[in-house]
Design a protein around this motif. Structure first.
Motif, PDB file in Angstrom:
ATOM      1  N   SER A 118     -20.899  21.666  31.985  1.00 26.04           N
ATOM      2  CA  SER A 118     -21.890  22.700  32.274  1.00 26.04           C
ATOM      3  C   SER A 118     -23.275  22.084  32.462  1.00 26.04           C
ATOM      4  O   SER A 118     -23.549  20.965  32.004  1.00 26.04           O
ATOM      5  CB  SER A 118     -21.937  23.705  31.120  1.00 26.04           C
ATOM      6  N   LYS A 119     -24.162  22.830  33.106  1.00 30.98           N
ATOM      7  CA  LYS A 119     -25.546  22.392  33.255  1.00 30.98           C
ATOM      8  C   LYS A 119     -26.223  22.281  31.891  1.00 30.98           C
ATOM      9  O   LYS A 119     -27.063  21.404  31.671  1.00 30.98           O
ATOM     10  CB  LYS A 119     -26.312  23.369  34.146  1.00 30.98           C
ATOM     11  N   GLU A 120     -25.836  23.183  30.977  1.00 29.34           N
ATOM     12  CA  GLU A 120     -26.421  23.166  29.640  1.00 29.34           C
ATOM     13  C   GLU A 120     -26.096  21.852  28.921  1.00 29.34           C
ATOM     14  O   GLU A 120     -26.933  21.307  28.192  1.00 29.34           O
ATOM     15  CB  GLU A 120     -25.901  24.347  28.827  1.00 29.34           C
ATOM     16  N   PHE A 121     -24.905  21.353  29.130  1.00 24.02           N
ATOM     17  CA  PHE A 121     -24.532  20.092  28.491  1.00 24.02           C
ATOM     18  C   PHE A 121     -25.365  18.931  29.044  1.00 24.02           C
ATOM     19  O   PHE A 121     -25.869  18.106  28.283  1.00 24.02           O
ATOM     20  CB  PHE A 121     -23.043  19.817  28.697  1.00 24.02           C
ATOM     21  N   VAL A 122     -25.530  18.880  30.351  1.00 25.43           N
ATOM     22  CA  VAL A 122     -26.330  17.812  30.956  1.00 25.43           C
ATOM     23  C   VAL A 122     -27.759  17.862  30.440  1.00 25.43           C
ATOM     24  O   VAL A 122     -28.362  16.830  30.116  1.00 25.43           O
ATOM     25  CB  VAL A 122     -26.304  17.914  32.487  1.00 25.43           C
ATOM     26  N   GLU A 123     -28.310  19.068  30.343  1.00 20.65           N
ATOM     27  CA  GLU A 123     -29.678  19.209  29.840  1.00 20.65           C
ATOM     28  C   GLU A 123     -29.786  18.735  28.392  1.00 20.65           C
ATOM     29  O   GLU A 123     -30.772  18.096  28.006  1.00 20.65           O
ATOM     30  CB  GLU A 123     -30.112  20.669  29.950  1.00 20.65           C
ATOM     31  N   ALA A 124     -28.772  19.020  27.595  1.00 20.14           N
ATOM     32  CA  ALA A 124     -28.796  18.611  26.191  1.00 20.14           C
ATOM     33  C   ALA A 124     -28.640  17.103  26.038  1.00 20.14           C
ATOM     34  O   ALA A 124     -29.241  16.487  25.155  1.00 20.14           O
ATOM     35  CB  ALA A 124     -27.683  19.332  25.423  1.00 20.14           C
ATOM     36  N   VAL A 125     -27.848  16.491  26.921  1.00 23.02           N
ATOM     37  CA  VAL A 125     -27.581  15.063  26.855  1.00 23.02           C
ATOM     38  C   VAL A 125     -28.816  14.236  27.195  1.00 23.02           C
ATOM     39  O   VAL A 125     -29.033  13.157  26.632  1.00 23.02           O
ATOM     40  CB  VAL A 125     -26.413  14.706  27.804  1.00 23.02           C
ATOM     41  N   GLN A 126     -29.622  14.703  28.128  1.00 24.94           N
ATOM     42  CA  GLN A 126     -30.824  13.992  28.583  1.00 24.94           C
ATOM     43  C   GLN A 126     -30.504  12.559  29.034  1.00 24.94           C
ATOM     44  O   GLN A 126     -31.020  11.578  28.489  1.00 24.94           O
ATOM     45  CB  GLN A 126     -31.877  13.955  27.465  1.00 24.94           C
ATOM     46  N   PRO A 127     -29.668  12.405  30.038  1.00 24.36           N
ATOM     47  CA  PRO A 127     -29.243  11.056  30.448  1.00 24.36           C
ATOM     48  C   PRO A 127     -30.381  10.130  30.864  1.00 24.36           C
ATOM     49  O   PRO A 127     -30.292   8.919  30.674  1.00 24.36           O
ATOM     50  CB  PRO A 127     -28.284  11.333  31.614  1.00 24.36           C
TER      51      PRO A 127
ATOM     52  N   ASN B 275     -26.424  -0.598  25.660  1.00 26.05           N
ATOM     53  CA  ASN B 275     -27.184   0.599  26.040  1.00 26.05           C
ATOM     54  C   ASN B 275     -26.260   1.802  26.137  1.00 26.05           C
ATOM     55  O   ASN B 275     -26.634   2.914  25.750  1.00 26.05           O
ATOM     56  CB  ASN B 275     -27.900   0.371  27.367  1.00 26.05           C
ATOM     57  N   CYS B 276     -25.058   1.588  26.653  1.00 24.52           N
ATOM     58  CA  CYS B 276     -24.066   2.667  26.697  1.00 24.52           C
ATOM     59  C   CYS B 276     -23.756   3.160  25.294  1.00 24.52           C
ATOM     60  O   CYS B 276     -23.710   4.369  25.039  1.00 24.52           O
ATOM     61  CB  CYS B 276     -22.791   2.180  27.384  1.00 24.52           C
ATOM     62  N   LEU B 277     -23.552   2.226  24.356  1.00 25.72           N
ATOM     63  CA  LEU B 277     -23.282   2.620  22.972  1.00 25.72           C
ATOM     64  C   LEU B 277     -24.443   3.444  22.406  1.00 25.72           C
ATOM     65  O   LEU B 277     -24.220   4.471  21.750  1.00 25.72           O
ATOM     66  CB  LEU B 277     -23.052   1.369  22.124  1.00 25.72           C
ATOM     67  N   SER B 278     -25.657   3.034  22.678  1.00 24.27           N
ATOM     68  CA  SER B 278     -26.822   3.787  22.193  1.00 24.27           C
ATOM     69  C   SER B 278     -26.859   5.189  22.791  1.00 24.27           C
ATOM     70  O   SER B 278     -27.188   6.169  22.104  1.00 24.27           O
ATOM     71  CB  SER B 278     -28.109   3.040  22.544  1.00 24.27           C
ATOM     72  N   PHE B 279     -26.508   5.301  24.072  1.00 26.25           N
ATOM     73  CA  PHE B 279     -26.486   6.597  24.748  1.00 26.25           C
ATOM     74  C   PHE B 279     -25.428   7.500  24.121  1.00 26.25           C
ATOM     75  O   PHE B 279     -25.673   8.684  23.841  1.00 26.25           O
ATOM     76  CB  PHE B 279     -26.211   6.376  26.234  1.00 26.25           C
ATOM     77  N   VAL B 280     -24.245   6.970  23.867  1.00 23.54           N
ATOM     78  CA  VAL B 280     -23.168   7.759  23.267  1.00 23.54           C
ATOM     79  C   VAL B 280     -23.562   8.216  21.864  1.00 23.54           C
ATOM     80  O   VAL B 280     -23.334   9.368  21.473  1.00 23.54           O
ATOM     81  CB  VAL B 280     -21.854   6.951  23.248  1.00 23.54           C
ATOM     82  N   LYS B 281     -24.174   7.327  21.092  1.00 19.37           N
ATOM     83  CA  LYS B 281     -24.644   7.707  19.759  1.00 19.37           C
ATOM     84  C   LYS B 281     -25.666   8.837  19.842  1.00 19.37           C
ATOM     85  O   LYS B 281     -25.647   9.777  19.031  1.00 19.37           O
ATOM     86  CB  LYS B 281     -25.256   6.496  19.049  1.00 19.37           C
ATOM     87  N   HIS B 282     -26.562   8.740  20.810  1.00 17.12           N
ATOM     88  CA  HIS B 282     -27.558   9.796  21.012  1.00 17.12           C
ATOM     89  C   HIS B 282     -26.877  11.139  21.267  1.00 17.12           C
ATOM     90  O   HIS B 282     -27.275  12.163  20.697  1.00 17.12           O
ATOM     91  CB  HIS B 282     -28.450   9.422  22.195  1.00 17.12           C
ATOM     92  N   ILE B 283     -25.857  11.149  22.105  1.00 17.34           N
ATOM     93  CA  ILE B 283     -25.155  12.401  22.415  1.00 17.34           C
ATOM     94  C   ILE B 283     -24.478  12.955  21.165  1.00 17.34           C
ATOM     95  O   ILE B 283     -24.557  14.155  20.868  1.00 17.34           O
ATOM     96  CB  ILE B 283     -24.127  12.169  23.542  1.00 17.34           C
ATOM     97  N   ILE B 284     -23.802  12.090  20.421  1.00 17.51           N
ATOM     98  CA  ILE B 284     -23.115  12.524  19.209  1.00 17.51           C
ATOM     99  C   ILE B 284     -24.098  13.132  18.213  1.00 17.51           C
ATOM    100  O   ILE B 284     -23.811  14.158  17.581  1.00 17.51           O
ATOM    101  CB  ILE B 284     -22.355  11.341  18.579  1.00 17.51           C
TER     102      ILE B 284
END
Length: 317
Positions: free
Chosen positions: A168-177, A228-237
């Motif tokens: 969803s768009k809401e998920f992308v907004e929450a993730v802040q890639p 950096n990928c690991l940091s991004f995944v941790k941020h999402i979690i």
């Protein structure tokens, strides 16, 4: 990095993931003894750690494409550039970073977080055969599902091929890639697509994890990009604590569809590379053919049947 090197050294071609399964189970029991491990008839592994109403969920696949893996295989580290090498044979050999980088991220997160779910799939590289038979009830209490199985450094895949939305768009907004240098992109076939087609009801995505030249013996990983990928995944979690609903729409394209947008070059490149390696007598022009704007999507079994009948007119899907 030692865990990553051990994953690279564990050879796991499609259909022969037994050694990788044993490695993963042993590592989890030794390092995360409270995690509960299950499997299914295909050999997929399902891991649950902690008791919670909802969980973040990460997935990766255990198999690799490369056919060459010498007994003296080692991982060379040239200032953060990792590659596989055999000194005896004086040649580069593929790491299987697609998708052992994903396995590494999953294990690091399993070790860090008290409440998390993981799935490790078999046979992704030969048509997502493991994820097609996934136990979908496992995902009923998941907030979202992230796959770590994309080349490069900055792709946040939210759509497969332009016709299978994943989230969803809401998920992308929450993730802040953008905070981690990622951006939304279209991707190609992988396990989260199979999960969506099986009825996954929450948002999913696939994430770049720092590997390059996948499916080849010159494959390499950039250590900084993987971290950096690991940091991004941790941020999402840690920040996406809500459930992010998303259900797949119905599409009428089971065996063929008219694809109105230009398919990205790398989509063709990956598929051609894989099938040329496995069918050396076939040329690229025999694999990909256009006919009045239509592309035909066939399973691997159908593709092999067409080869045998010398009716090569398929883009394998």
């Amino acid at each position: 990095m030692e865990l990553l090197k051990e994953l690279y050294k564990t050879y796991s071609p499609s259909g022969k993931e037994k050694g990788m399964r044993k490695f993963l189970i042993r590592w989890i029991k030794e390092n995360c003894p409270t995690a509960h491990i299950q499997d299914d008839e295909k050999g997929n592994l399902y891991i649950t750690k902690g008791r919670s109403e909802t969980y973040p969920c990460l997935v990766a696949h255990m198999d690799q494409v490369q056919k060459i893996h010498s007994k003296d295989f080692e991982v060379l580290d040239a200032e953060g550039v990792l590659c596989g090498y055999s000194r005896k044979n004086k040649r580069h050999e593929g790491l299987g970073a697609d998708d052992k980088n994903g396995l590494w991220v999953c294990l690091r997160c399993l070790d860090k977080y008290d409440h998390i779910k993981l799935t490790f799939f078999v046979q992704e590289e030969i048509g997502c055969r493991g994820s097609q038979k996934a136990v979908m009830a496992f995902y009923d209490d998941c907030r979202f599902v992230l796959q770590i199985d994309r080349r490069g450094e900055n792709d946040f895949i939210t759509n497969i091929g332009g016709w299978t939305p994943l989230c969803s768009k809401e998920f992308v907004e929450a993730v802040q890639p953008a905070l981690f240098g990622y951006k939304e992109e279209n991707g190609m076939m992988t396990d989260v697509e199979a999960l969506k087609e099986n009825g996954l009801k929450v948002s999913a995505a696939n994430i770049s994890c720092g590997y390059y030249n996948p499916h080849t013996d010159t494959e390499f990983t950039l250590w900084a990009e993987l971290n950096n990928c690991l940091s991004f995944v941790k941020h999402i979690i840690e920040t996406c604590l809500d459930v992010y609903p998303h259900e797949q729409e119905e599409y009428d394209y089971l065996w063929q569809c008219e694809y109105e947008k230009e398919i990205e070059e790398e989509y063709f490149s990956d598929l051609i590379s894989y099938y040329l390696q496995n069918h050396p007598n076939i040329k690229a022009k025999d694999i990909v053919q256009w006919h009045e704007g239509e592309i035909y999507y066939l399973t691997e079994e159908d593709f092999d049947r067409l080869i045998n009948e010398e009716k090569r007119r398929a883009l394998v899907y």
